[in-house]
Scaffold this motif. Structure first.
Motif, PDB file in Angstrom:
ATOM      1  N   ALA A 235       0.851  -1.193   0.000  1.00  0.00           N
ATOM      2  CA  ALA A 235       0.000   0.000   0.000  1.00  0.00           C
ATOM      3  C   ALA A 235       0.891   1.248   0.000  1.00  0.00           C
ATOM      4  CB  ALA A 235      -0.925  -0.011   1.213  1.00  0.00           C
ATOM      5  N   PRO A 236       1.486   1.573  -1.143  1.00  0.00           N
ATOM      6  CA  PRO A 236       2.482   2.640  -1.184  1.00  0.00           C
ATOM      7  C   PRO A 236       1.965   4.027  -0.806  1.00  0.00           C
ATOM      8  CG  PRO A 236       1.999   1.814  -3.399  1.00  0.00           C
ATOM      9  CD  PRO A 236       1.283   0.935  -2.433  1.00  0.00           C
ATOM     10  N   ASP A 237       0.676   4.253  -0.888  1.00  0.00           N
ATOM     11  CA  ASP A 237       0.129   5.578  -0.581  1.00  0.00           C
ATOM     12  C   ASP A 237      -0.475   5.675   0.811  1.00  0.00           C
ATOM     13  OD1 ASP A 237       0.813   6.477  -3.136  1.00  0.00           O
ATOM     14  OD2 ASP A 237      -1.055   5.698  -3.989  1.00  0.00           O
ATOM     15  N   ASP A 238      -0.340   4.656   1.626  1.00  0.00           N
ATOM     16  CA  ASP A 238      -0.961   4.642   2.950  1.00  0.00           C
ATOM     17  C   ASP A 238      -0.237   5.613   3.888  1.00  0.00           C
ATOM     18  OD1 ASP A 238      -1.255   3.626   5.850  1.00  0.00           O
ATOM     19  OD2 ASP A 238      -2.830   2.539   4.768  1.00  0.00           O
TER      20      ASP A 238
ATOM     21  N   ILE B 204       1.170   4.187   7.316  1.00  0.00           N
ATOM     22  CA  ILE B 204       2.396   3.415   7.153  1.00  0.00           C
ATOM     23  C   ILE B 204       3.571   4.358   6.905  1.00  0.00           C
ATOM     24  CG2 ILE B 204       3.590   1.665   5.776  1.00  0.00           C
ATOM     25  CD1 ILE B 204       0.773   0.524   5.113  1.00  0.00           C
ATOM     26  N   GLN B 205       3.372   5.342   6.042  1.00  0.00           N
ATOM     27  CA  GLN B 205       4.427   6.307   5.759  1.00  0.00           C
ATOM     28  C   GLN B 205       4.823   7.070   7.026  1.00  0.00           C
ATOM     29  OE1 GLN B 205       2.738   8.722   2.665  1.00  0.00           O
ATOM     30  NE2 GLN B 205       3.142   7.209   1.079  1.00  0.00           N
ATOM     31  N   LYS B 206       3.824   7.432   7.826  1.00  0.00           N
ATOM     32  CA  LYS B 206       4.116   8.142   9.070  1.00  0.00           C
ATOM     33  C   LYS B 206       4.859   7.224  10.041  1.00  0.00           C
ATOM     34  CE  LYS B 206       0.747  10.711  10.816  1.00  0.00           C
ATOM     35  NZ  LYS B 206      -0.295  11.322  11.683  1.00  0.00           N
TER      36      LYS B 206
ATOM     37  N   LYS C 218       8.675  15.763   5.623  1.00  0.00           N
ATOM     38  CA  LYS C 218       8.401  16.798   4.626  1.00  0.00           C
ATOM     39  C   LYS C 218       7.635  16.229   3.440  1.00  0.00           C
ATOM     40  CE  LYS C 218      11.896  20.254   5.653  1.00  0.00           C
ATOM     41  NZ  LYS C 218      13.081  20.985   5.165  1.00  0.00           N
ATOM     42  N   SER C 219       7.951  15.008   3.067  1.00  0.00           N
ATOM     43  CA  SER C 219       7.199  14.352   2.006  1.00  0.00           C
ATOM     44  C   SER C 219       5.743  14.143   2.429  1.00  0.00           C
ATOM     45  CB  SER C 219       7.847  13.008   1.667  1.00  0.00           C
ATOM     46  OG  SER C 219       7.088  12.317   0.714  1.00  0.00           O
ATOM     47  N   LEU C 220       5.555  13.759   3.684  1.00  0.00           N
ATOM     48  CA  LEU C 220       4.188  13.591   4.203  1.00  0.00           C
ATOM     49  C   LEU C 220       3.440  14.920   4.217  1.00  0.00           C
ATOM     50  CD1 LEU C 220       4.824  11.134   7.155  1.00  0.00           C
ATOM     51  CD2 LEU C 220       3.569  10.662   5.052  1.00  0.00           C
ATOM     52  N   ARG C 221       4.153  16.006   4.526  1.00  0.00           N
ATOM     53  CA  ARG C 221       3.508  17.320   4.549  1.00  0.00           C
ATOM     54  C   ARG C 221       2.991  17.696   3.163  1.00  0.00           C
ATOM     55  NH1 ARG C 221       6.999  22.249   6.463  1.00  0.00           N
ATOM     56  NH2 ARG C 221       8.058  21.669   4.547  1.00  0.00           N
TER      57      ARG C 221
END
Length: 181
Positions: A120-123, A126-128, A148-151
């Motif tokens: 799930a690359p856009d989750d 998970i990214q956080k 910063k990418s998450l922002r």
């Protein structure tokens, strides 16, 4: 709005640096109930698993109650069992990653979150989790890039904004750095 932002900033710094006591950490990250209620739910789920040990949904709930009680090793075993039964269970993969983060098993956390991101690359959760792994393990440069990418994706997320602001101000770097950068 400023009070909420400052509170979020203080909470993420406090939790991210490991200064929070387990009970306080649970409240800050949204524990669903007081510890006594969680213990009762945990016992109920354990009994349900005696009746049906193959029920992955109940096992996932049981593992979550163990996690909220700070019983990370037991939670890890239960999350891993769910993943043996259902290898693609994204909820179990993510929860296991967070379990590794809070039990200071950062290499395992990173591996777990990356595996979950393959599915799930856009989750955002998970990214956080991966960004938090970098932060808690003292890899502040990687954490800053990740947050910063998450922002970019979620410009209004208070936790993300607080993490970035505190890292840029050097608050987390000076407290949480563990020599991994």
């Amino acid at each position: 709005m400023r009070i909420i932002y400052v509170t979020a900033l203080m909470a993420i710094v406090w939790v991210s640096t490991g200064c929070a006591h387990r009970d306080d950490r649970n409240r800050l990250v949204g524990s669903p109930a007081p510890d006594s209620d969680i213990a009762v739910k945990s016992a109920a789920y354990r009994q349900m698993l005696v009746a049906d040990p193959t029920d992955a949904s109940t096992r996932l709930e049981y593992a979550t109650t163990l996690y909220w009680q700070g019983k990370y090793r037991a939670a890890e075993e239960q999350f891993s069992t769910v993943l043996k039964q259902q290898p693609g269970n994204l909820e179990a993969m993510t929860a296991l990653g967070y379990n590794y983060v809070w039990s200071d098993q950062f290499d395992l956390a990173e591996r777990q979150f990356k595996q979950a991101l393959d599915n799930a690359p856009d989750d955002f959760g998970i990214q956080k989790g991966l960004a938090l792994t970098y932060l808690r393990s003292g890899r502040s440069s990687q954490a800053l890039v990740a947050f910063k990418s998450l922002r970019q994706q979620h410009p209004d997320d208070l936790e993300v904004m607080a993490a970035i602001e505190s890292m840029e101000a050097g608050v987390i770097n000076s407290v949480a750095k563990r020599g991994h950068d």
